[in-house]
Design an enzyme around this catalytic site. Structure first.
Site, PDB file in Angstrom:
ATOM      1  N   ASP A  47      18.634   7.812  49.476  1.00  0.00           N
ATOM      2  CA  ASP A  47      17.906   7.326  50.653  1.00  0.00           C
ATOM      3  C   ASP A  47      17.421   5.900  50.424  1.00  0.00           C
ATOM      4  O   ASP A  47      17.208   5.464  49.294  1.00  0.00           O
ATOM      5  CB  ASP A  47      16.733   8.244  50.998  1.00  0.00           C
ATOM      6  CG  ASP A  47      15.709   8.372  49.882  1.00  0.00           C
ATOM      7  OD1 ASP A  47      16.130   8.518  48.712  1.00  0.00           O
ATOM      8  OD2 ASP A  47      14.495   8.339  50.168  1.00  0.00           O
ATOM      9  N   GLU A  75      13.347  10.093  47.951  1.00  0.00           N
ATOM     10  CA  GLU A  75      12.535   9.352  46.989  1.00  0.00           C
ATOM     11  C   GLU A  75      11.650   8.331  47.690  1.00  0.00           C
ATOM     12  O   GLU A  75      10.512   8.091  47.282  1.00  0.00           O
ATOM     13  CB  GLU A  75      13.429   8.641  45.966  1.00  0.00           C
ATOM     14  CG  GLU A  75      12.700   8.175  44.707  1.00  0.00           C
ATOM     15  CD  GLU A  75      12.070   6.799  44.836  1.00  0.00           C
ATOM     16  OE1 GLU A  75      11.241   6.443  43.985  1.00  0.00           O
ATOM     17  OE2 GLU A  75      12.400   6.064  45.795  1.00  0.00           O
TER      18      GLU A  75
END
Length: 378
Positions: free
Chosen positions: A70, A135
């Protein structure tokens, strides 16, 4: 331009608009490559978050590459010089959201593992990948959930390399061998709303809290140690008032954060904050949130392997650091694993026109491969 394997895979991943918590097929691209190299693939989806656990080998020791697919939002699109999800190469640099944080490191990890396995098919122990799409977000359904799953089945990681962008000036000049803890607080100081012309009928919470806030800002919480800087207290937001200039507000909200070393604990910091606020006789409440505990990996097999690999490939003497924000290493270290972070330069992470130097991508893959050689080659 002759594109390296690491650059090719980087470009493929960078074309995916995987803004938190979306993975956008990145993990499938990685999983397919790893499966061909003999890795057992497990997809672990928790709520809206995709996670990948891949492992080659069934015995210990376990070396794990960890990272995230991400990326943070792009920000103002017209401020970019090119489409953040159509990566471009200009003047030896690769531009795109996630180029530094951290899709190029993921590509280097995959390529390094493929090359190592081809040369050492009967390597010691196991190589693993722990990759999440959460994250940059709340970090609730990502690495922490995968670690809980692994712990429940007594599957242990011995060494973990997180591909966060750790370098400062040149590739490999900094290894993060720990991170500070992060403790957040939202302080609400109660007052009594009233008219500014009649202050004796009101209680201004801004005035009441001012000296206490000054004392919190001036407080020396600890001196740090050989690995950690001194604990830092920072106020990130203050809000009060109705917007009118003739109204004394009824309450004051203050958002603050501690980045703290292993010299103190979250409980001790809370206690000292309450002591200061109580001494100033404030009426208040605090909502506390612990984002991450501090962790430290002292010099040992993993740190030495990384330093030697960087020296051999890049000719750089790496220094150890615990600076910067939090990373998913904070969820892995408490299991007993040695954890470090090693990746590309962090100068443009989360910025408009995020980029990396293309010349550093293949050396990064070589460094990762050399670490595997030192730890897992017979």
């Amino acid at each position: 331009m002759n594109q390296s394997e690491t650059l090719k895979l980087s470009l493929e991943l960078l074309r995916k608009p995987s803004v938190t918590p979306l993975d956008y097929d990145c993990q499938n691209i990685i999983a397919k490559r790893l499966a061909q190299a003999g890795f057992n693939i497990e997809h672990m989806r928790f709520d809206d978050v995709d996670n990948l656990w891949a492992r080659r080998g069934t015995t210990g020791p376990v070396f794990c590459f960890a990272g995230h697919t991400d990326v943070v939002p792009t920000g103002q699109l017209d401020a970019w010089n090119s489409d953040p999800f159509q990566p471009e190469i200009r003047d030896g640099k690769l531009y795109g959201r996630g180029s530094a944080d951290m899709k190029t490191a993921l590509a280097a990890m995959v390529v390094a593992s493929e090359r190592f396995v081809a040369k050492h098919p009967d390597h010691k122990g196991s190589i693993a990948f722990l990759i999440t799409s959460d994250e940059e977000g709340p970090s609730i359904n990502g690495t922490v959930k995968v670690i809980e799953t692994l712990e429940a089945r007594q599957e242990k990681i011995d060494w973990c390399l997180v591909g966060e962008p750790s370098s400062t000036h040149v590739l490999g000049d900094v290894i993060k061998n720990g991170r500070r803890g992060s403790l957040n607080g939202i302080l609400t100081v109660q007052g009594h709303q009233g008219h500014v012309a009649y202050p004796h009928l009101a209680n201004n919470p801004i005035h009441a809290a001012a000296l206490a806030l000054h004392e919190l800002c001036q407080e020396v919480w600890d001196q740090g140690d050989e690995y950690f800087p001194a604990t830092s207290f920072q106020i990130s937001n203050i809000h009060s008032g109705t917007g009118a200039n003739n109204v004394i507000p009824g309450h004051l909200d203050v958002t603050f954060n501690f980045r703290y070393s292993t010299e103190v604990t979250a409980e001790l910091l809370k206690q000292r904050v309450h002591e200061i606020l109580d001494r100033h006789q404030l009426q208040y409440t605090i909502q506390w949130t612990l984002s991450g505990l501090p962790f430290l990996t002292p010099v040992g097999e993993l740190v030495n392997a990384a330093k030697q690999a960087i020296q051999a490939v890049a000719g750089v003497e790496a220094r150890l650091s615990t600076s910067g924000g939090t990373s998913d290493g904070r969820f892995i270290a408490p299991t007993g694993a040695q954890v470090l972070e090693l990746g590309v330069l962090n100068a443009t992470i989360h910025q408009i026109n995020e980029h990396v130097n293309i010349a550093e991508l293949e050396p990064l893959a070589e460094i990762y491969e050399q670490i595997l050689v030192q730890l897992l080659a017979h």
